[in-house]
Scaffold this motif. Structure first.
Motif, mmCIF file in Angstrom:
data_model
loop_
_atom_site.group_PDB
_atom_site.id
_atom_site.type_symbol
_atom_site.label_atom_id
_atom_site.label_comp_id
_atom_site.label_asym_id
_atom_site.label_seq_id
_atom_site.Cartn_x
_atom_site.Cartn_y
_atom_site.Cartn_z
ATOM 1 N N ASP A 106 0.790 -1.237 0.000
ATOM 2 C CA ASP A 106 0.000 0.000 0.000
ATOM 3 C C ASP A 106 0.827 1.294 0.000
ATOM 4 N N PRO A 107 1.810 1.482 0.825
ATOM 5 C CA PRO A 107 2.455 2.811 0.868
ATOM 6 C C PRO A 107 3.036 3.265 -0.458
ATOM 7 N N ILE A 108 3.404 2.267 -1.313
ATOM 8 C CA ILE A 108 4.038 2.658 -2.576
ATOM 9 C C ILE A 108 3.177 2.267 -3.765
ATOM 10 N N ALA A 109 1.914 1.993 -3.531
ATOM 11 C CA ALA A 109 1.044 1.548 -4.623
ATOM 12 C C ALA A 109 0.920 2.609 -5.698
ATOM 13 N N GLY A 110 0.964 3.856 -5.328
ATOM 14 C CA GLY A 110 0.839 4.924 -6.297
ATOM 15 C C GLY A 110 2.056 5.093 -7.174
ATOM 16 N N GLU A 111 3.148 4.441 -6.813
ATOM 17 C CA GLU A 111 4.389 4.569 -7.573
ATOM 18 C C GLU A 111 4.675 3.291 -8.357
ATOM 19 N N ALA A 112 3.676 2.505 -8.669
ATOM 20 C CA ALA A 112 3.880 1.211 -9.326
ATOM 21 C C ALA A 112 4.508 1.363 -10.703
ATOM 22 N N ALA A 113 4.118 2.386 -11.440
ATOM 23 C CA ALA A 113 4.654 2.550 -12.788
ATOM 24 C C ALA A 113 6.146 2.826 -12.747
ATOM 25 N N ALA A 114 6.581 3.714 -11.836
ATOM 26 C CA ALA A 114 7.995 4.034 -11.740
ATOM 27 C C ALA A 114 8.790 2.827 -11.277
ATOM 28 N N LEU A 115 8.227 2.074 -10.338
ATOM 29 C CA LEU A 115 8.920 0.885 -9.849
ATOM 30 C C LEU A 115 8.977 -0.189 -10.933
ATOM 31 N N ALA A 116 7.918 -0.300 -11.767
ATOM 32 C CA ALA A 116 7.902 -1.281 -12.854
ATOM 33 C C ALA A 116 8.987 -0.966 -13.875
ATOM 34 N N ALA A 117 9.190 0.322 -14.168
ATOM 35 C CA ALA A 117 10.255 0.704 -15.095
ATOM 36 C C ALA A 117 11.620 0.341 -14.542
ATOM 37 N N LEU A 118 11.775 0.512 -13.245
ATOM 38 C CA LEU A 118 13.056 0.145 -12.618
ATOM 39 C C LEU A 118 13.250 -1.365 -12.653
ATOM 40 N N ALA A 119 12.149 -2.134 -12.496
ATOM 41 C CA ALA A 119 12.232 -3.601 -12.546
ATOM 42 C C ALA A 119 12.591 -4.071 -13.956
ATOM 43 N N ARG A 120 11.998 -3.496 -14.975
ATOM 44 C CA ARG A 120 12.326 -3.877 -16.340
ATOM 45 C C ARG A 120 13.794 -3.559 -16.651
ATOM 46 N N ARG A 121 14.292 -2.466 -16.111
ATOM 47 C CA ARG A 121 15.694 -2.132 -16.351
ATOM 48 C C ARG A 121 16.618 -3.142 -15.695
ATOM 49 N N ALA A 122 16.214 -3.581 -14.498
ATOM 50 C CA ALA A 122 17.026 -4.589 -13.812
ATOM 51 C C ALA A 122 17.029 -5.905 -14.582
ATOM 52 N N LEU A 123 15.852 -6.300 -15.155
ATOM 53 C CA LEU A 123 15.794 -7.535 -15.947
ATOM 54 C C LEU A 123 16.623 -7.397 -17.220
ATOM 55 N N ALA A 124 16.596 -6.201 -17.803
ATOM 56 C CA ALA A 124 17.342 -5.999 -19.039
ATOM 57 C C ALA A 124 18.838 -6.055 -18.817
ATOM 58 N N THR A 125 19.307 -5.469 -17.739
ATOM 59 C CA THR A 125 20.750 -5.437 -17.466
ATOM 60 C C THR A 125 21.237 -6.682 -16.766
ATOM 61 N N GLY A 126 20.318 -7.383 -16.098
ATOM 62 C CA GLY A 126 20.698 -8.565 -15.347
ATOM 63 C C GLY A 126 21.487 -8.271 -14.103
ATOM 64 N N ALA A 127 21.436 -7.050 -13.602
ATOM 65 C CA ALA A 127 22.174 -6.659 -12.388
ATOM 66 C C ALA A 127 21.228 -5.982 -11.421
ATOM 67 N N GLU A 128 21.626 -6.018 -10.178
ATOM 68 C CA GLU A 128 20.824 -5.337 -9.169
ATOM 69 C C GLU A 128 21.092 -3.830 -9.219
ATOM 70 N N ILE A 129 20.035 -3.092 -9.048
ATOM 71 C CA ILE A 129 20.119 -1.624 -9.133
ATOM 72 C C ILE A 129 19.794 -1.038 -7.756
ATOM 73 N N GLU A 130 20.596 -0.049 -7.369
ATOM 74 C CA GLU A 130 20.351 0.665 -6.099
ATOM 75 C C GLU A 130 20.468 2.163 -6.379
ATOM 76 N N VAL A 131 19.369 2.875 -6.213
ATOM 77 C CA VAL A 131 19.342 4.310 -6.525
ATOM 78 C C VAL A 131 18.511 5.041 -5.467
ATOM 79 N N GLU A 132 18.744 6.365 -5.416
ATOM 80 C CA GLU A 132 17.864 7.244 -4.627
ATOM 81 C C GLU A 132 16.832 7.816 -5.579
ATOM 82 N N GLN A 133 15.595 7.766 -5.142
ATOM 83 C CA GLN A 133 14.521 8.171 -6.035
ATOM 84 C C GLN A 133 13.445 8.864 -5.210
#
Length: 520
Positions: A106-133
């Motif tokens: 729930d707390p981040i449900a409104g940010e699902a689109a931004a998180l989904a883009a970050l997930a697709r980027r992680a799948l594309a690169t095959g590496a774990e991503i750590e960023v401030e957002q």
């Protein structure tokens, strides 16, 4: 403005400058230290948050892996919801290989689109991503976890809040600011007192002393306190003022001596002029005056004259004698006779003088006395000249007391070669502005009350010719006191002659004809 206020102003100025010189670097140092601490603390907390996030991401990875192996999607959702309740975790989102959401808390449900883009980027690169957002208007730390097995890929996005870092930083900065303010206040007080005691007050005293010296006050000393350099400066300043005061005193003495010499020269010129005038007078009127005097006496002695005519002849003779005495006194001051130094007894001559002035003193209500011990005081002046000196001094004292008083002649043995005596009265005394001129010829302060200004000039000339001195002495008892110091006589004193033979003092006309020194 007085010296104390000037010293206070100088002290405050120096103290303020030194205080600022000490305080400004401390303020800068504390400010830079606070900024450095703030940066290093933020970096430290940020690294700790990242480490905790990686640890939590490992737990999420383990939980997802177990659920994916069993093919239990509901178990996966349950575990993600449980892990999303951890402290400082805003939420966890799980996405499939296509980027579709499996679960978003729930707390981040409104940010699902931004998180989904970050997930697709992680799948594309095959590496774990750590960023401030920025999510929901707040900065968060986001890390991806990818799990792939049996053709199934799941990407979990763990979101950790960072707002507590700002709150912690504000709290730490507030505490650091309070501590810095307290440190600065304590430092400022200590610096103010220390700078005032060691630099401000000593330097202010030196500055005030310099200003007073600039105004001509050379008797100034400053305290030798404070720092070593200021103590040395104060010692040098005190030595300088003492040297200046000594130089000024020496200069004043030289000026006074020069003024005395100039006065003596002026008096000598005056006496020289008097001598020339008197010589001319004596030559021009001496013989005719003697003829007038002799004929007036001879005519007055002849019998048969009416009393009025005889009185006129006596007046002519008396006035002629008075003119002769005036000329004699002028000659005595212009050309003092050579003194043989045969010596005389001061006490005996003083008794003769006071006896001669007895009628005058009784008429004025003046008492007389002689103070001396049993030992006789003999001086080099002969009786005639000593009588002349004492007579002029005592007559001067009598004329200063027209309504009664006292004349005291005081004798003293000063040493083996000098003797002195004093003539003191109870009159009004000699005004300060007159005292320096009383021995000058023709100087008088009586104005129309009589006096030629020759009495004390005669005394000074006779005493100086004998190798002595005469001075006005301040006794503090009122009146005037003249002290005469003369060389003592080694020879036996001669008996003083009668008063009629003293150069121009006795004779017709009485004591009123002698012009002693006058007073205001």
């Amino acid at each position: 403005m007085n010296a104390r206020s000037q010293e206070g102003r100088s002290t405050m100025g120096l103290t303020l400058q030194l205080w600022l010189m000490l305080l400004v670097p401390i303020v800068l140092a504390v400010t830079l230290y606070g900024a450095a601490i703030h940066t290093s603390r933020h970096q430290f907390l940020r690294s700790q948050a990242a480490a905790e996030l990686r640890h939590h991401a490992s737990l999420v990875e383990a939980a997802i892996g177990g659920a994916v192996e069993r093919g239990q999607v509901e178990l996966l959702k349950h575990r993600i919801e449980r892990l999303a309740q951890a402290d400082r975790i805003l939420g966890i989102a799980a996405f499939d290989a296509a980027g579709g959401p499996i679960l978003v808390t729930d707390p981040i449900a409104g940010e699902a689109a931004a998180l989904a883009a970050l997930a697709r980027r992680a799948l594309a690169t095959g590496a774990e991503i750590e960023v401030e957002q920025t999510l929901g208007g707040a900065t968060a730390l986001v890390r991806t976890v990818t799990f792939s097995q049996r053709g199934l890929s799941v990407v979990a996005v763990v979101v950790r809040e960072l707002r507590y870092l700002d709150a912690f930083a504000r709290s730490s900065n507030r505490g650091l600011a309070l501590a810095g303010a307290a440190l600065l206040a304590a430092t400022a007080l200590i610096a103010a007192f220390a700078s005032r005691a060691t630099v401000g007050r000593p330097a202010g005293a030196i500055v005030a002393g310099v200003e007073r010296v600039a105004r001509g006050e050379l008797g100034v000393t400053v305290p030798e306190g404070g720092a070593e350099e200021l103590r040395r400066l104060a010692r040098a300043f005190n030595a300088m003022t003492a040297s200046l005061a000594e130089a000024r005193a020496h200069l004043e003495q030289e000026q006074a001596a020069r003024a005395a010499v100039e006065r003596k020269l002026q008096q000598a010129h005056a006496l020289s002029a008097v001598g020339q005038v008197v010589a001319s007078i004596g030559h021009e009127i001496g013989s005719p005056l003697n003829v007038i005097l002799a004929r007036a006496r001879r005519l007055a002695d002849q019998p048969g004259w009416p009393e009025a005519t005889r009185g006129e002849l006596e007046t002519i003779a008396t006035q002629s004698e008075r003119i002769s005495r005036v000329v004699a006194r002028l000659l005595s001051i212009a050309r003092p006779p050579r003194l043989l130094g045969r010596g005389s007894d001061v006490a005996q001559v003083a008794r003769e003088v006071l006896a001669f002035l007895g009628p005058e003193c009784r008429q004025r209500g003046i008492t007389t006395r002689i103070e001396h011990d049993e030992a006789q005081v003999h001086v080099v002046l002969d009786a005639d000249h000593l009588f002349q000196v004492l007579f002029n001094l005592c007559l001067n004292a009598a004329q200063a007391q027209p309504h009664g008083g006292e004349i005291a002649v005081r004798l003293a043995q000063t040493d083996g070669r000098k003797a002195s005596f004093e003539v003191e009265d109870r009159g009004p005394g000699v005004p300060p502005g007159v005292a320096e001129h009383i021995f000058e010829a023709f100087f008088t302060s009586r104005g129309d009350r009589g006096g030629t200004g020759l009495g004390l000039a005669i005394v000074e000339g006779v005493v100086r010719e004998a190798g002595g001195s005469v001075e006005l002495v301040h006794t503090g008892r009122g009146g005037a006191c003249f002290r005469v110091t003369l060389p003592r006589s080694a020879a036996a004193p001669l008996i003083a002659r009668g008063v009629g033979g003293v150069g121009g003092v006795g004779g017709v006309g009485g004591v009123g004809g002698v012009g002693a020194e006058t007073r205001a």
